[in-house]
Design an enzyme around this catalytic site. Structure first.
Site, short mmCIF file in Angstrom:
data_model
loop_
_atom_site.label_atom_id
_atom_site.label_comp_id
_atom_site.label_asym_id
_atom_site.label_seq_id
_atom_site.Cartn_x
_atom_site.Cartn_y
_atom_site.Cartn_z
N GLU A 80 18.75 -0.73 10.32
CA GLU A 80 19.00 0.46 11.12
C GLU A 80 17.74 1.33 11.20
O GLU A 80 17.00 1.45 10.24
CB GLU A 80 20.15 1.27 10.49
CG GLU A 80 20.40 2.63 11.11
CD GLU A 80 20.97 2.56 12.52
OE1 GLU A 80 21.59 3.54 12.94
OE2 GLU A 80 20.82 1.52 13.19
N ASP A 108 23.40 -2.86 9.72
CA ASP A 108 22.54 -1.76 9.25
C ASP A 108 21.63 -2.18 8.10
O ASP A 108 20.49 -1.72 8.01
CB ASP A 108 23.41 -0.58 8.81
CG ASP A 108 24.19 0.02 9.96
OD1 ASP A 108 23.58 0.26 11.02
OD2 ASP A 108 25.42 0.22 9.81
#
Length: 252
Positions: A80, A108
């Site tokens: 992310e 992420d």
């Protein structure tokens, strides 16, 4: 809301959020709630990986940033915050190296200890509802899901919370602090409710017209550390220096 975000989050996080919104053609001057949500999500992802390393025995250990052993392998790879091209490059590299199944959507984080991708969620609603939405979208048992709320609740795949209780408590405390700071500025209701957000936007725009000079000056502030920190972030050998330096919200 924009002023609040710039005051309460590390400048590097703010810059990454700005780039993300620009990449998707979104205007942070209008989508101020999304701007705040992206910054919050980024910070949680950083805090999730803070101080977690893997030693020579393959065990997960927690090391403070000033510890001389900080050259140990990071337990988590942060995906992310990167642009989509770079993020997919990192994901493909991880899959080729570890044999992990390539996810359909960008996750992420990647957990090198448990050998799995992680999807982090931060919600203003009920955690179980948001968890089900995430699970329905991802539709993969290979990606681990971990949801946090601003009320201190959390939910994870198979009740496996990955991190120790203290690390998770840090995240919950930070989210609760953000909520309190928003509430003290009259921003929380609009952050939770789209209808209230429209009302708040009108107030913000009117306020900006009245004091455009001072806001323009504030919005142009830059940190001398950004030029140094950016290559640290983009390089795989990132350190805890950035991630441990989150700014505390100033008092109203």
């Amino acid at each position: 809301m924009e002023d609040f975000v710039r005051q309460c989050f590390n400048p590097m996080i703010v810059e990454l959020a700005e780039k993300a919104m620009k990449e998707y053609g979104e205007d942070l001057k209008i989508e101020t709630n999304k701007f705040a949500a992206i910054c919050t999500h980024l910070e949680v992802c950083f805090m999730y990986s803070d101080f977690h390393f893997i030693n020579e025995q393959g065990e997960s250990i927690i090391v403070e940033p000033e510890d001389p052993n900080a050259l140990l392998k990071h337990r988590f790879e942060i995906i992310e915050g990167r642009d989509r091209t770079m993020a997919w490059t990192v994901v493909n590299s991880i899959c080729n190296t570890t044999g992990a199944e390539k996810p359909k959507f960008l996750p992420d984080l990647y957990d090198y200890k448990e050998n799995r991708f992680i999807e982090i969620g931060v919600t203003r609603r009920e955690v179980h509802i948001y968890y089900l939405e995430k699970a329905n979208k991802i539709k993969s048992e290979k990606t681990h899901i971990h949801i946090f709320s601003f009320t201190g609740e959390e939910m994870a795949t198979k009740a496996d919370y990955t991190l120790d209780e203290e690390s998770r408590a840090r995240i919950k405390t930070r989210l609760f602090t953000i909520r309190q700071e928003m509430a003290s500025r009259g921003l929380w209701d609009s952050f939770v409710s789209p209808r209230e957000a429209k009302k708040q936007l009108k107030k913000d725009l009117k306020s900006q017209e009245q004091c455009a000079g001072s806001l323009t000056k504030a919005s142009r502030r830059t940190s001398p550390a950004l030029r140094i920190l950016e290559p640290m972030w983009m390089d795989s050998n990132r350190t805890a220096t950035l991630r441990a330096s989150f700014l505390k919200c100033p008092k109203k």
